[in-house]
Design a protein around this motif. Structure first.
Motif, PDB file in Angstrom:
ATOM      1  N   HIS A 199      -1.873  12.788  -3.393  1.00 13.98           N
ATOM      2  CA  HIS A 199      -2.353  13.267  -2.097  1.00 13.98           C
ATOM      3  C   HIS A 199      -1.236  13.490  -1.090  1.00 13.98           C
ATOM      4  O   HIS A 199      -1.258  14.440  -0.337  1.00 13.98           O
ATOM      5  CB  HIS A 199      -3.367  12.271  -1.508  1.00 13.98           C
TER       6      HIS A 199
ATOM      7  N   LYS B  43       0.846  -1.200   0.000  1.00 15.60           N
ATOM      8  CA  LYS B  43       0.000   0.000   0.000  1.00 15.60           C
ATOM      9  C   LYS B  43       0.880   1.247   0.000  1.00 15.60           C
ATOM     10  O   LYS B  43       1.719   1.429   0.873  1.00 15.60           O
ATOM     11  CB  LYS B  43      -0.921   0.000   1.221  1.00 15.60           C
ATOM     12  N   SER B  44       0.665   2.096  -1.026  1.00 17.06           N
ATOM     13  CA  SER B  44       1.506   3.294  -1.109  1.00 17.06           C
ATOM     14  C   SER B  44       0.673   4.578  -1.080  1.00 17.06           C
ATOM     15  O   SER B  44       1.152   5.649  -1.397  1.00 17.06           O
ATOM     16  CB  SER B  44       2.374   3.236  -2.367  1.00 17.06           C
ATOM     17  N   TRP B  45      -0.613   4.442  -0.700  1.00 19.49           N
ATOM     18  CA  TRP B  45      -1.482   5.608  -0.551  1.00 19.49           C
ATOM     19  C   TRP B  45      -1.819   5.702   0.941  1.00 19.49           C
ATOM     20  O   TRP B  45      -2.408   4.772   1.501  1.00 19.49           O
ATOM     21  CB  TRP B  45      -2.738   5.420  -1.411  1.00 19.49           C
ATOM     22  N   ASP B  46      -1.492   6.793   1.573  1.00 20.63           N
ATOM     23  CA  ASP B  46      -1.690   6.937   3.022  1.00 20.63           C
ATOM     24  C   ASP B  46      -3.138   6.662   3.440  1.00 20.63           C
ATOM     25  O   ASP B  46      -3.409   6.022   4.451  1.00 20.63           O
ATOM     26  CB  ASP B  46      -1.233   8.338   3.499  1.00 20.63           C
ATOM     27  N   TYR B  47      -4.068   7.132   2.614  1.00 21.71           N
ATOM     28  CA  TYR B  47      -5.497   6.964   2.874  1.00 21.71           C
ATOM     29  C   TYR B  47      -5.845   5.475   3.074  1.00 21.71           C
ATOM     30  O   TYR B  47      -6.595   5.099   3.977  1.00 21.71           O
ATOM     31  CB  TYR B  47      -6.244   7.558   1.682  1.00 21.71           C
ATOM     32  N   HIS B  48      -5.264   4.620   2.213  1.00 20.64           N
ATOM     33  CA  HIS B  48      -5.517   3.185   2.317  1.00 20.64           C
ATOM     34  C   HIS B  48      -4.898   2.585   3.584  1.00 20.64           C
ATOM     35  O   HIS B  48      -5.475   1.707   4.203  1.00 20.64           O
ATOM     36  CB  HIS B  48      -4.963   2.452   1.089  1.00 20.64           C
TER      37      HIS B  48
ATOM     38  N   HIS C 143      -2.128   1.708  -5.842  1.00 18.68           N
ATOM     39  CA  HIS C 143      -2.673   3.070  -5.773  1.00 18.68           C
ATOM     40  C   HIS C 143      -1.559   4.122  -5.725  1.00 18.68           C
ATOM     41  O   HIS C 143      -1.732   5.168  -5.105  1.00 18.68           O
ATOM     42  CB  HIS C 143      -3.568   3.255  -4.539  1.00 18.68           C
TER      43      HIS C 143
ATOM     44  N   SER D  32       4.205   8.238  -0.066  1.00 17.95           N
ATOM     45  CA  SER D  32       4.415   7.289  -1.176  1.00 17.95           C
ATOM     46  C   SER D  32       5.898   7.067  -1.408  1.00 17.95           C
ATOM     47  O   SER D  32       6.348   5.937  -1.644  1.00 17.95           O
ATOM     48  CB  SER D  32       3.759   7.813  -2.456  1.00 17.95           C
TER      49      SER D  32
ATOM     50  N   ASP E 178      -2.514   7.757  -7.171  1.00 20.96           N
ATOM     51  CA  ASP E 178      -3.466   8.476  -6.313  1.00 20.96           C
ATOM     52  C   ASP E 178      -2.774   8.907  -5.025  1.00 20.96           C
ATOM     53  O   ASP E 178      -2.944  10.031  -4.546  1.00 20.96           O
ATOM     54  CB  ASP E 178      -4.669   7.579  -5.985  1.00 20.96           C
ATOM     55  N   GLY E 179      -1.985   7.988  -4.471  1.00 20.30           N
ATOM     56  CA  GLY E 179      -1.260   8.296  -3.238  1.00 20.30           C
ATOM     57  C   GLY E 179      -0.280   9.439  -3.444  1.00 20.30           C
ATOM     58  O   GLY E 179      -0.182  10.357  -2.611  1.00 20.30           O
TER      59      GLY E 179
END
Ligand SMILES: [Zn+2]
Length: 528
Positions: A160, A112-117, A153, A165, A156-157
């Motif tokens: 943001h 996972k490279s999107w903080d949100y995830h 992601h 990322s 996207d990451g």
């Protein structure tokens, strides 16, 4: 034309056996997956992602069988998995253990490279998110695996929170990943955004790892995005054959590979292998029972089809003036689309394409036949195989594979309301009379089964041929006798697909014509 003096390599990583299986309506058996892996190796992609061992029993079985039965000459088999669980330890992590047990030399893990995830899906801290990636890469590297990391992601990451990322990129890199694959998992990015992000990552990573790209086609830009990424420095492209994948599909390797090789001067496949592309694409479509879009770039049946009008003689003089590449380079061919409007020049071109000698009288015969038959409701543009047989007959050919004496089909409704259909076919094959009866779930199915049964002993190659589609259209009742039925039958032998046509006021007769022609054509071309 674009040529470069040095041929630089862009690796190809096929995910048909994982992402490609996400298409609605597609379900492959382990046997199917083995056949597809063989095709991919024959094509010569660098990596074949075999699936997610541990996610389902089918993938576990696939890896076990692959280890025993597959001899890959060009490709490296890759097991797919994820990083360790949040707050877990690598040594007792089930996913990582399954990856090691799949016993492949290379593994690909999704990170996972999107903080949100990380915060919402994993419900953990960003620091732990980074540690999960680093620890997992290190563990697998210590187990002797080449580790590719799919940065889920990523784009996207990066939009943001680029800092997070890049921390993930850094962790994977420092702990031993050989490949950092930037993924547009939701498929929402556009080429200029991809190019910009790739350039910034590249600045940071330099030549410490191979950068890769993994795109989904939700904006219709997966191919363009992959091309833009390569232009910006990526040297590893992930995708699927024929663009198979969930939602709108994955980046289509069948398009990307020839683009990179023929237009940008990169090397993707071993020397000479690009010519396998069309056959492999059709073969995989066939195994998965997913008819190929005729308009697919490079490999589709219409990709190099000319509906020749006035400029047919110009095409004959200078084919390259009307085709963006030589179709032979991808194993496809030029095709002339012929209809009742065709003049002598078009028929001559078509004859040449088919390798037929035709004199003036034969050409005139074809033109007369076409005009008459199309008036009756035939439509030869849609039935190339029937057109070829018509042209061969005009040139003096007769089919000698079999001769039909009679055919009968009966449908009964039994007292319990069940319908049964039975067909009887009498044919002569090499001076021998064969009578066969077969049942079917409908008249076409029954006559197909009976005719095949009658021919199979003499023509075992028929076992490879099967019908893939059956279309019926009722044409407007222009004649006094009422409506005319047009039947189109698609068939394949796994390497080539063809369409035949039948027209009659009687649907069974129209079906029978199309079916008989389909088998005649299949036998005619079963040699190669
Ligand atoms: Zn994907």
């Amino acid at each position: 034309m674009n040529t470069t003096s040095t041929t630089e390599k862009v690796e190809t990583f096929d995910t048909t056996l994982r992402d490609g299986m996400q298409v609605e309506g597609v379900s492959a058996t382990v046997e199917d997956k083995m056949r597809i892996a063989e095709q991919l190796d024959f094509l010569g992609v660098d990596f074949i992602e075999g699936g997610w061992p541990g996610a389902n029993p089918k993938d576990v079985e696939f890896f076990a069988r692959a280890a025993r039965e597959l001899t890959l000459r060009n490709s490296i088999l890759v097991a797919f998995g994820s990083t360790r669980r949040p707050r877990g330890k690598v040594d007792d992590d089930v996913t990582l253990r399954n990856l090691v047990e799949a016993d492949t030399s290379a593994v690909c893990i999704v990170a996972k490279s999107w903080d949100y995830h990380v915060e919402t899906a994993l419900q953990t801290t960003l620091d732990e998110g980074v540690a999960m990636v680093g620890d997992s890469v290190e563990f697998l590297t210590r187990e002797g695996r080449r580790v590719l990391v799919d940065l889920e992601h990523f784009f996207d990451g990066f939009r943001h929170n680029p800092e997070f990322s890049m921390r993930v990129v850094e962790a994977a890199l420092m702990r031993g990943a050989t490949h950092l694959v930037l993924c547009d998992t939701n498929g929402g990015s556009l080429p200029h955004e991809i190019a910009e992000a790739v350039a910034r990552v590249r600045e940071h990573v330099g030549s410490d790892a191979i950068l890769g790209i993994h795109c989904h086609d939700d904006t219709g830009c997966a191919v363009a995005n992959s091309m833009a990424a390569v232009q910006a420095g990526v040297r590893h492209v992930q995708g699927t054959l024929n663009g198979l994948g969930e939602r709108t599909g994955n980046a289509n390797l069948t398009t990307i590979i020839p683009n990179l090789q023929l237009k940008m001067g990169f090397e993707c496949l071993p020397e000479g292998h690009l010519a396998h592309l069309t056959a492999v694409s059709h073969h995989v479509a066939e195994v998965l029972n997913r008819p190929l879009n005729p308009q697919a770039p490079y490999v589709g049946a219409s990709a190099f089809a000319h509906k020749a009008g006035l400029h047919v003689s110009a095409i004959a003089r200078a084919k390259d003036a009307y085709e963006h590449v030589d179709p032979e380079t991808v194993g496809n061919g030029t095709r002339f689309v012929v209809s009742e409007m065709a003049g002598r020049a078009t028929i001559q071109m078509k004859a040449q394409e088919l390798g037929l000698e035709m004199d003036g009288a034969a050409v005139n015969q074809v033109i007369d036949d076409l005009k008459r038959l199309e008036h009756e409701g035939y439509h030869f543009e849609a039935a190339d195989a029937s057109l070829e047989l018509l042209m061969r007959r005009a040139a003096g050919w007769t089919q000698e594979a079999f001769r039909v004496e009679s055919m009968r089909v009966i449908t009964d409704e039994s007292p319990d309301g069940r319908f049964t259909t039975e067909a009887t076919v009498k044919v002569w094959v090499a001076e021998e009379r064969h009578v066969h009866v077969a049942e079917g779930n409908g008249p076409v199915n029954a006559i197909d089964a009976a005719l095949r049964a009658a021919l199979l002993a003499h023509h075992p190659e028929l076992a490879r041929i099967h019908l893939t589609d059956y279309k019926v259209r009722i044409l407007d009742g222009a004649t006094a006798t009422g409506a005319v039925t047009r039947v189109l039958i698609d068939a394949t032998n796994g390497e080539r697909s063809w369409t035949t046509i039948g027209v009659s006021t009687n649907i069974i007769e129209a079906s029978w014509q199309a079916l008989e022609e389909s088998l005649v054509y299949g036998l005619l071309h079963s040699g190669g």
